[in-house]
Design a protein around this motif. Sequence first.
Motif, PDB file in Angstrom:
ATOM      1  N   ASN A 108      10.420  29.347 -19.600  1.00 51.05           N
ATOM      2  CA  ASN A 108      11.246  29.907 -18.536  1.00 51.05           C
ATOM      3  C   ASN A 108      11.029  31.411 -18.378  1.00 51.05           C
ATOM      4  OD1 ASN A 108      12.407  27.411 -17.951  1.00 51.05           O
ATOM      5  ND2 ASN A 108      14.070  27.691 -19.425  1.00 51.05           N
ATOM      6  N   GLN A 109      10.861  32.110 -19.492  1.00 51.91           N
ATOM      7  CA  GLN A 109      10.630  33.554 -19.421  1.00 51.91           C
ATOM      8  C   GLN A 109       9.293  33.854 -18.773  1.00 51.91           C
ATOM      9  OE1 GLN A 109      12.973  35.978 -20.437  1.00 51.91           O
ATOM     10  NE2 GLN A 109      11.552  37.214 -19.203  1.00 51.91           N
TER      11      GLN A 109
ATOM     12  N   LYS B 151       7.730  32.013 -16.570  1.00 52.85           N
ATOM     13  CA  LYS B 151       7.859  31.749 -15.132  1.00 52.85           C
ATOM     14  C   LYS B 151       8.614  32.871 -14.441  1.00 52.85           C
ATOM     15  CE  LYS B 151       9.359  28.262 -11.793  1.00 52.85           C
ATOM     16  NZ  LYS B 151       8.027  27.989 -11.235  1.00 52.85           N
ATOM     17  N   GLN B 152       9.684  33.344 -15.080  1.00 52.75           N
ATOM     18  CA  GLN B 152      10.479  34.417 -14.495  1.00 52.75           C
ATOM     19  C   GLN B 152       9.676  35.707 -14.375  1.00 52.75           C
ATOM     20  OE1 GLN B 152      14.294  35.098 -16.391  1.00 52.75           O
ATOM     21  NE2 GLN B 152      14.446  37.179 -15.570  1.00 52.75           N
TER      22      GLN B 152
ATOM     23  N   ASN C 158       7.193  35.293 -11.532  1.00 57.34           N
ATOM     24  CA  ASN C 158       7.858  35.289 -10.224  1.00 57.34           C
ATOM     25  C   ASN C 158       8.201  36.705  -9.779  1.00 57.34           C
ATOM     26  OD1 ASN C 158       7.733  32.540  -9.827  1.00 57.34           O
ATOM     27  ND2 ASN C 158       9.804  32.129 -10.555  1.00 57.34           N
ATOM     28  N   GLU C 159       8.671  37.515 -10.724  1.00 61.78           N
ATOM     29  CA  GLU C 159       9.049  38.885 -10.380  1.00 61.78           C
ATOM     30  C   GLU C 159       7.822  39.711  -9.998  1.00 61.78           C
ATOM     31  OE1 GLU C 159      11.194  40.298 -13.761  1.00 61.78           O
ATOM     32  OE2 GLU C 159      12.986  39.089 -13.334  1.00 61.78           O
TER      33      GLU C 159
END
Length: 342
Positions: A140-141, A143-144, A147-148
């Motif tokens: 999840n980190q 991907k985050q 994305n940013e």
Amino acid sequence: MLKAKRPVILVGNRANLACDAIRKLADRWGCGIVMSYGAKGIIADSHPYLLGGLGEGGNPFASDLCKQSDVVLAIGTSWWPEYHVPEHAQVIHIEERISAIGKVIPSQVGIIGNIAEILQALTEGMADYRPNPDWLQLVNQCKQDWNEQNKLERAISSSPLHPALIVSIVEQNIDKDAIIALDEGDVTLWFLRNFRGTAHQLVLSERWRTMGFGLPAAMAAKCSFPNRQVVCVTGDGGLGMVQADLITAARYRLPITVIIFNNGTLQMEHDKMMMKHLRPFGTDISNPNFVQIAEASGWVAKRAETNDELRIALDEAKSTSKPYLIDVQTAKITHPDFQIQK
């Protein structure tokens, strides 16, 4: 797979008919999903475990995560980019043909058969598996973080237009299930890096990396799927190699859309020479007026120098019965993959 603590699925183009089965297995297994070269659109970018591409033109954070994996399930792919994959993970390779096993990917287990059926059986066999929450947190980190960064790249304002911004505008203004014929060159890496697919089908020269592939591939796709939007994304160098096909597309009344990233340079070759501390030679292109050539060939054609001009042209392209060419004035930007390697 039942013993895996840090699982990853590597998805290739040959798995395009098994997208639902891949999603179900990923949800059960709690794994990161990375895409092989050109496999965009098989799994929507909105999936919580989808991390984007691996290696060239991919998520720059995905490599470090993938290297930590203890089990990799490679599905319908021959993509195993050096320096981006784990050295000691167990690798399971699923293919429909035995000839695809063992050539590139160093797998310990090969499984041959219908990919969707194999994945369904594996998912059913993992009913008691409990995903590793620490690994999911890292997924999840990753991907985050991407994305940013991707959001920032896609919003870069410049004149001529930044390649990442062009990709973003194209993404937002084509059909969600459009077929995208992607040419080879610098444009390929920008597209693979910054495009966020949904149900798109990507066609590209995966093995031979042939420049000039985009336009004839788009024509073939439109003949095969006349009711779907077909978009060719190409660089000026790639289109320059197949300009005669503009006449062919008009002759057969194929309403495809061609988007040219026009920066007057063979950008990838320029950047590779710079990386090797060479003086760039033979990388400047003397382009013709693509709009006039397209119009003379029977196309509708527009030149786009701003965000709004590109959006308007993409909207017009959907409503015309003729092939439509958009000549986008593009900034000369070194791709981040090459910047990292300097």
